[in-house]
Design a protein around this motif. Structure first.
Motif, PDB file in Angstrom:
ATOM      1  N   TYR A 164     -71.307  39.752  47.786  1.00  0.00           N
ATOM      2  CA  TYR A 164     -71.674  38.434  48.315  1.00  0.00           C
ATOM      3  C   TYR A 164     -72.252  37.502  47.252  1.00  0.00           C
ATOM      4  O   TYR A 164     -71.836  36.364  47.088  1.00  0.00           O
ATOM      5  N   GLN A 165     -73.243  38.010  46.573  1.00  0.00           N
ATOM      6  CA  GLN A 165     -73.945  37.156  45.614  1.00  0.00           C
ATOM      7  C   GLN A 165     -73.001  36.679  44.520  1.00  0.00           C
ATOM      8  O   GLN A 165     -73.020  35.509  44.120  1.00  0.00           O
ATOM      9  N   ASN A 166     -72.156  37.562  44.032  1.00  0.00           N
ATOM     10  CA  ASN A 166     -71.222  37.202  42.974  1.00  0.00           C
ATOM     11  C   ASN A 166     -70.231  36.147  43.459  1.00  0.00           C
ATOM     12  O   ASN A 166     -69.909  35.184  42.750  1.00  0.00           O
ATOM     13  N   ILE A 167     -69.731  36.321  44.686  1.00  0.00           N
ATOM     14  CA  ILE A 167     -68.776  35.352  45.230  1.00  0.00           C
ATOM     15  C   ILE A 167     -69.427  33.989  45.409  1.00  0.00           C
ATOM     16  O   ILE A 167     -68.858  32.956  45.038  1.00  0.00           O
ATOM     17  N   SER A 168     -70.638  33.949  45.968  1.00  0.00           N
ATOM     18  CA  SER A 168     -71.324  32.664  46.197  1.00  0.00           C
ATOM     19  C   SER A 168     -71.604  31.954  44.882  1.00  0.00           C
ATOM     20  O   SER A 168     -71.460  30.724  44.776  1.00  0.00           O
ATOM     21  N   GLU A 169     -72.010  32.714  43.873  1.00  0.00           N
ATOM     22  CA  GLU A 169     -72.286  32.104  42.571  1.00  0.00           C
ATOM     23  C   GLU A 169     -71.026  31.486  41.983  1.00  0.00           C
ATOM     24  O   GLU A 169     -71.061  30.402  41.392  1.00  0.00           O
ATOM     25  N   LYS A 170     -69.898  32.180  42.139  1.00  0.00           N
ATOM     26  CA  LYS A 170     -68.649  31.636  41.625  1.00  0.00           C
ATOM     27  C   LYS A 170     -68.257  30.355  42.371  1.00  0.00           C
ATOM     28  O   LYS A 170     -67.776  29.394  41.771  1.00  0.00           O
ATOM     29  N   MET A 171     -68.477  30.353  43.684  1.00  0.00           N
ATOM     30  CA  MET A 171     -68.138  29.150  44.459  1.00  0.00           C
ATOM     31  C   MET A 171     -69.048  27.994  44.091  1.00  0.00           C
ATOM     32  O   MET A 171     -68.598  26.837  43.976  1.00  0.00           O
ATOM     33  N   ILE A 172     -70.332  28.267  43.876  1.00  0.00           N
ATOM     34  CA  ILE A 172     -71.277  27.210  43.472  1.00  0.00           C
ATOM     35  C   ILE A 172     -70.891  26.665  42.100  1.00  0.00           C
ATOM     36  O   ILE A 172     -70.968  25.453  41.831  1.00  0.00           O
ATOM     37  N   GLU A 173     -70.479  27.560  41.208  1.00  0.00           N
ATOM     38  CA  GLU A 173     -70.055  27.128  39.875  1.00  0.00           C
ATOM     39  C   GLU A 173     -68.816  26.232  39.972  1.00  0.00           C
ATOM     40  O   GLU A 173     -68.708  25.227  39.257  1.00  0.00           O
ATOM     41  N   MET A 174     -67.881  26.588  40.860  1.00  0.00           N
ATOM     42  CA  MET A 174     -66.699  25.751  41.049  1.00  0.00           C
ATOM     43  C   MET A 174     -67.067  24.379  41.610  1.00  0.00           C
ATOM     44  O   MET A 174     -66.498  23.355  41.214  1.00  0.00           O
ATOM     45  N   ILE A 175     -68.049  24.369  42.502  1.00  0.00           N
ATOM     46  CA  ILE A 175     -68.498  23.077  43.046  1.00  0.00           C
ATOM     47  C   ILE A 175     -69.099  22.210  41.947  1.00  0.00           C
ATOM     48  O   ILE A 175     -68.831  21.007  41.853  1.00  0.00           O
ATOM     49  N   SER A 176     -69.931  22.788  41.075  1.00  0.00           N
ATOM     50  CA  SER A 176     -70.590  22.024  40.016  1.00  0.00           C
ATOM     51  C   SER A 176     -69.590  21.466  39.002  1.00  0.00           C
ATOM     52  O   SER A 176     -69.847  20.448  38.364  1.00  0.00           O
ATOM     53  N   LYS A 177     -68.438  22.138  38.872  1.00  0.00           N
ATOM     54  CA  LYS A 177     -67.443  21.686  37.901  1.00  0.00           C
ATOM     55  C   LYS A 177     -66.432  20.725  38.527  1.00  0.00           C
ATOM     56  O   LYS A 177     -65.926  19.830  37.844  1.00  0.00           O
ATOM     57  N   HIS A 178     -66.147  20.912  39.810  1.00  0.00           N
ATOM     58  CA  HIS A 178     -65.059  20.144  40.420  1.00  0.00           C
ATOM     59  C   HIS A 178     -65.516  19.339  41.633  1.00  0.00           C
ATOM     60  O   HIS A 178     -64.715  19.055  42.527  1.00  0.00           O
ATOM     61  N   TYR A 179     -66.801  18.963  41.654  1.00  0.00           N
ATOM     62  CA  TYR A 179     -67.309  18.224  42.804  1.00  0.00           C
ATOM     63  C   TYR A 179     -66.662  16.842  42.918  1.00  0.00           C
ATOM     64  O   TYR A 179     -66.622  16.238  43.991  1.00  0.00           O
ATOM     65  N   ASP A 180     -66.156  16.293  41.788  1.00  0.00           N
ATOM     66  CA  ASP A 180     -65.570  14.961  41.814  1.00  0.00           C
ATOM     67  C   ASP A 180     -64.061  15.001  42.044  1.00  0.00           C
ATOM     68  O   ASP A 180     -63.354  14.030  41.762  1.00  0.00           O
ATOM     69  N   THR A 181     -63.552  16.144  42.526  1.00  0.00           N
ATOM     70  CA  THR A 181     -62.144  16.265  42.920  1.00  0.00           C
ATOM     71  C   THR A 181     -62.078  16.540  44.418  1.00  0.00           C
ATOM     72  O   THR A 181     -63.104  16.749  45.071  1.00  0.00           O
ATOM     73  N   ASP A 182     -60.871  16.565  44.934  1.00  0.00           N
ATOM     74  CA  ASP A 182     -60.691  16.846  46.365  1.00  0.00           C
ATOM     75  C   ASP A 182     -60.753  18.365  46.588  1.00  0.00           C
ATOM     76  O   ASP A 182     -59.773  19.008  46.962  1.00  0.00           O
ATOM     77  N   LEU A 183     -61.941  18.924  46.342  1.00  0.00           N
ATOM     78  CA  LEU A 183     -62.134  20.381  46.395  1.00  0.00           C
ATOM     79  C   LEU A 183     -62.253  20.851  47.847  1.00  0.00           C
ATOM     80  O   LEU A 183     -62.964  20.252  48.656  1.00  0.00           O
ATOM     81  N   THR A 184     -61.554  21.939  48.165  1.00  0.00           N
ATOM     82  CA  THR A 184     -61.626  22.529  49.501  1.00  0.00           C
ATOM     83  C   THR A 184     -61.886  24.025  49.375  1.00  0.00           C
ATOM     84  O   THR A 184     -61.688  24.623  48.304  1.00  0.00           O
ATOM     85  N   ILE A 185     -62.325  24.618  50.477  1.00  0.00           N
ATOM     86  CA  ILE A 185     -62.578  26.068  50.458  1.00  0.00           C
ATOM     87  C   ILE A 185     -61.272  26.837  50.323  1.00  0.00           C
ATOM     88  O   ILE A 185     -61.252  27.965  49.789  1.00  0.00           O
TER      89      ILE A 185
END
Length: 771
Positions: free
Chosen positions: A662-683
């Motif tokens: 869980y923790q590893n997956i959430s960290e990866k998703m948070i990292e993706m958000i921080s890098k691609h927040y200005d794109t049309d990012l979806t789950i």
């Protein structure tokens, strides 16, 4: 032509901006001070002439009264009426006493002369003379021709001195007050003189002329009686150069300017009302402004110092202000004009780059508009198909700018439009798509944009959602019917086609748009027996009630799968129970009840497969889950079977996984958000990159962070927006575009919803705090 950088132009402009006002103020100050000095000097000259006039006239008036008293005395009258014998010493002594009373140091009268033409005698200080034997008797005799009884006349002093003392005359001219005698007789045969040497006027005037100043007294015959240059006495006024014709100076007082020998003079004059004498003062302008010259030099020095200081300030200030421009030019990949060839300054270069950006922006806007329209069409289609959860539906309504519109609508309806047939028309089947496009345009033209959603075509059917803020259902139904008739009539007039329209029942919840869409389609099916070109309200069908359909609790199923991923047993058990209650409350046949049960089983098995769980991990050995479920007859045992066979084992499996993943997956998703927040990012994009099921990732992320993926992304974007508002000059529109909002209004609405203030107010408050 040499091309100067904007820095040079800005520096030059700054220098001019400070130099010109300083020079103007300096010149104006000097000019103003000169004018003030000249006015004060002119005022002083006028006052001086008035005082001079008063001093002289005071003495002349005393002389006038003394001579008048002498001429009216009995001694003079007796001498003028009878022949005078020089041997009559008593009468002569009496006359001498009267004459001595007239002469005084105050009046400056040096000599009093009496002449009797009839008896041919003349008496003056030096004695008694036979008049016709006096040297200048002819010149003196001519004075009897003077026009008035009393006359002030300038005469050569030699006329009144004997030949023995003629060479010792102190003044060349004498001012004589001449009175004709006898005073009471119309026949004048005598003259009385009161003689004042012109030299005595200096004491009367009581004024010492300054440098470049000339003082004159001019009589009524334009002769100079007094002048600061004694050599001018006796000459005519025109000889002075300051007064051309005294008769032209008709005003009692006045002032004028004139040029004399390449020098400008201010001439002030005053005319006496007593004897018509003219008192004149001429002073050089340069002498008046001598004090102003010092002011001029001081002003020049101060102005030059100020100019130098401000030029230095303009130089350094321009460099400081130019720094952002230079940085901007360098950032866009340009070079300053002095480093590059060709015309144009920094702003020309920036303008070229901006035009390129605008062209790119226009192209992107066109592409974005196309994508937005496609996304909008897809959203409306999903809304009519009922494939959106309520939360997603509400978010999309806000995203596309329909939130406020729908919130203001009290009731809505869906109309469905279909072309009946192309048989026996000028159109072929290949024209159908174009005709449907035309029907869409006609519908959007006839229905105001503020009461509808954009129309779209689904399976050869044009579908439009219409809303109204009116709560009266009958009026709303009549309004919709009128619109339908207008569309039908317009299509028939323009396209020569028959159009049938189905109208759903009114509803208030946008989630029911899918039901209304199906009602519209069902209404159109009745064309089978009603014929072509009809308008069919669903209110006339199914007893006016909404279309009966089984609503599978898909959202509950999704939440149940999320609870399994999050290993929340209590919530999963409660959702399973709620799922069963929702299914059982429907009035279905036993066979129909099997459909939602097998649908739930199918969803769970698909979820198992997507999560990488094997059937062995669930304890399945022989037989099929479908066969086991089919053997169950009661709702309670079906619910318990789902819990024991599938849901609880899955929760156990995910609990084991969660401890390490869980923790590893959430960290990866948070990292993706921080890098691609200005794109049309979806789950879904995150799931594809991490190779997990989207529903599984959604549950994991919500368990680890306490919020959904979309909530976390929205909060992250909000924090970035707040940072940009506080630390940059980006506009609200630029921030909205970068954070993937459809328009700035959606961004402002979302920002205000979370922060309580607009982005502009947030920036203003932050700037106030910073200062």
């Amino acid at each position: 032509m040499r091309n100067y950088s904007f820095l040079a132009k800005m520096t030059l402009f700054g220098c001019l901006l400070c130099t010109l006002p300083v020079l103007f103020v300096g010149f104006f100050s000097y000019w103003q001070s000169s004018q003030v000095i000249q006015k004060q000097a002119s005022r002083s000259q006028s006052q001086m002439l008035a005082q001079m006039n008063a001093n002289v006239e005071q003495i002349l008036l005393a002389i006038y009264h003394s001579l008048n008293q002498l001429s009216d005395s009995t001694v003079v009258q007796k001498m003028m009426s009878e022949p005078f014998d020089p041997s009559d010493y008593k009468l002569y002594n009496d006359l001498r006493k009267e004459i001595s009373n007239t002469e005084s140091s105050y009046t400056k009268v040096e000599d009093v002369v009496l002449i009797d033409f009839q008896h041919n005698w003349m008496v003056k200080n030096s004695g008694i003379y036979t008049f016709d034997r006096y040297l200048h008797y002819r010149q003196i005799s001519n004075l009897i021709m003077l026009p008035n009884t009393f006359n002030w006349v300038l005469n050569p002093s030699i006329w009144f001195y004997s030949e023995e003392t003629a060479n010792s005359v102190p003044c060349a001219y004498t001012i004589s007050l001449v009175k004709k005698l006898p005073a009471q007789s119309p026949d004048k045969n005598g003259l009385a003189f009161a003689n004042i040497p012109t030299c005595s006027l200096t004491e009367m005037v009581k004024y010492s002329p300054g440098e470049s100043e000339s003082i004159m007294i001019i009589d009524d015959l334009n002769r100079i009686l007094y002048h600061s240059n004694p050599s001018m006495i006796g000459k005519y006024a025109s000889d002075s150069g300051f007064v051309t014709n005294p008769l032209d100076l008709k005003e009692p007082t006045g002032q004028y300017r004139m040029e004399l020998k390449d020098e400008t003079y201010t001439v002030t004059y005053r005319r006496s009302s007593f004897n018509n004498w003219l008192y004149v003062s001429a002073i050089s302008i340069d002498s008046l402004t001598k004090e102003a010259k010092q002011i001029e030099r001081f002003t020049i020095v101060i102005s030059l110092a100020i100019v130098v200081v401000f030029a230095l300030i303009a130089r350094f200030g321009s460099r400081r202000m130019y720094s952002p421009i230079r940085n901007l030019v360098m950032q866009i990949g340009g070079i300053v004009p002095r480093q590059r060839e060709g015309k144009g300054n920094e702003f020309d270069l920036i303008s070229d780059k901006l035009q390129e950006l605008f062209r790119s922006k226009s192209q992107l806007e066109k592409e974005a508009y196309t994508h937005i329209q496609q996304a909008l069409t897809l959203f409306i289609m999903k809304m009519f198909q009922g494939s959106l959860r309520r939360k997603d539906l509400e978010e999309k309504l806000e995203l596309f700018g329909f939130g406020d519109k729908v919130a203001g609508w009290k009731q809505m309806t869906v109309i469905t439009l279909q072309i009946d047939t192309l048989d026996n028309t000028r159109y072929s089947k290949e024209d159908l798509e174009l005709l449907q496009f035309a029907v869409n345009n006609i519908a959007e033209e006839l229905i105001p944009a503020d009461v509808r959603f954009p129309s779209l075509t689904i399976d050869q059917t044009t579908v439009v959602l219409i809303g109204s803020s009116d709560t009266e259902q009958q009026e709303f139904n009549a309004y919709v019917a009128a619109i339908a008739e207008s569309i039908q009539r317009t299509v028939e007039q323009l396209l020569k086609l028959k159009l049938s329209i189905g109208i759903s029942l009114p509803f208030s919840d946008p989630k029911n748009a899918s039901v209304a869409y199906r009602e519209g389609l069902e209404a159109l099916r009745h064309r089978f027996h009603l014929g072509e070109g009809v308008i069919i309200p669903y209110a006339h069908l199914n007893e006016g009630k909404h279309r009966k359909q089984f609503s599978y609790p898909g959202l509950t199923e999704t939440e149940l799968l999320d609870a399994i991923v999050l290993t929340d047993e209590d919530k999963a058990r409660g959702l399973l129970k709620f799922f069963m209650q929702q299914v059982l409350k429907e009035d279905l046949t036993p066979q129909e009840y099997q459909i939602p049960m097998f649908r739930l089983l199918n969803s769970l098995l698909v979820f198992v497969q997507q999560s990488g769980v094997t059937m062995g991990q669930l304890g399945a050995r022989e037989g099929s889950f479908y066969e086991e479920l089919n053997k169950l007859s009661f709702a309670a045992e079906i619910e318990e079977w789902f819990w024991a066979k599938l849901i609880r084992p899955l929760i156990g499996i995910f609990q084991d996984r969660n401890n390490s993943q869980y923790q590893n997956i959430s960290e990866k998703m948070i990292e993706m958000i921080s890098k691609h927040y200005d794109t049309d990012l979806t789950i879904e994009q995150c799931a594809a990159k991490l190779h997990y099921n989207a529903n599984y990732l959604s549950g994991v992320f919500r368990k680890e962070t306490g919020m959904t993926f979309s909530e976390y992304l929205s909060n992250y974007r909000l924090n970035m927006a707040k940072k940009w508002l506080a630390e940059t000059d980006m506009t609200v529109k630029e921030i909205a575009e970068r954070l993937q909002y459809m328009n700035s209004q959606n961004f402002i609405r979302s920002f205000r919803k979370q922060e309580g203030i607009t982005p502009g107010q947030y920036r203003t408050n932050h700037q106030k705090i910073a200062t």
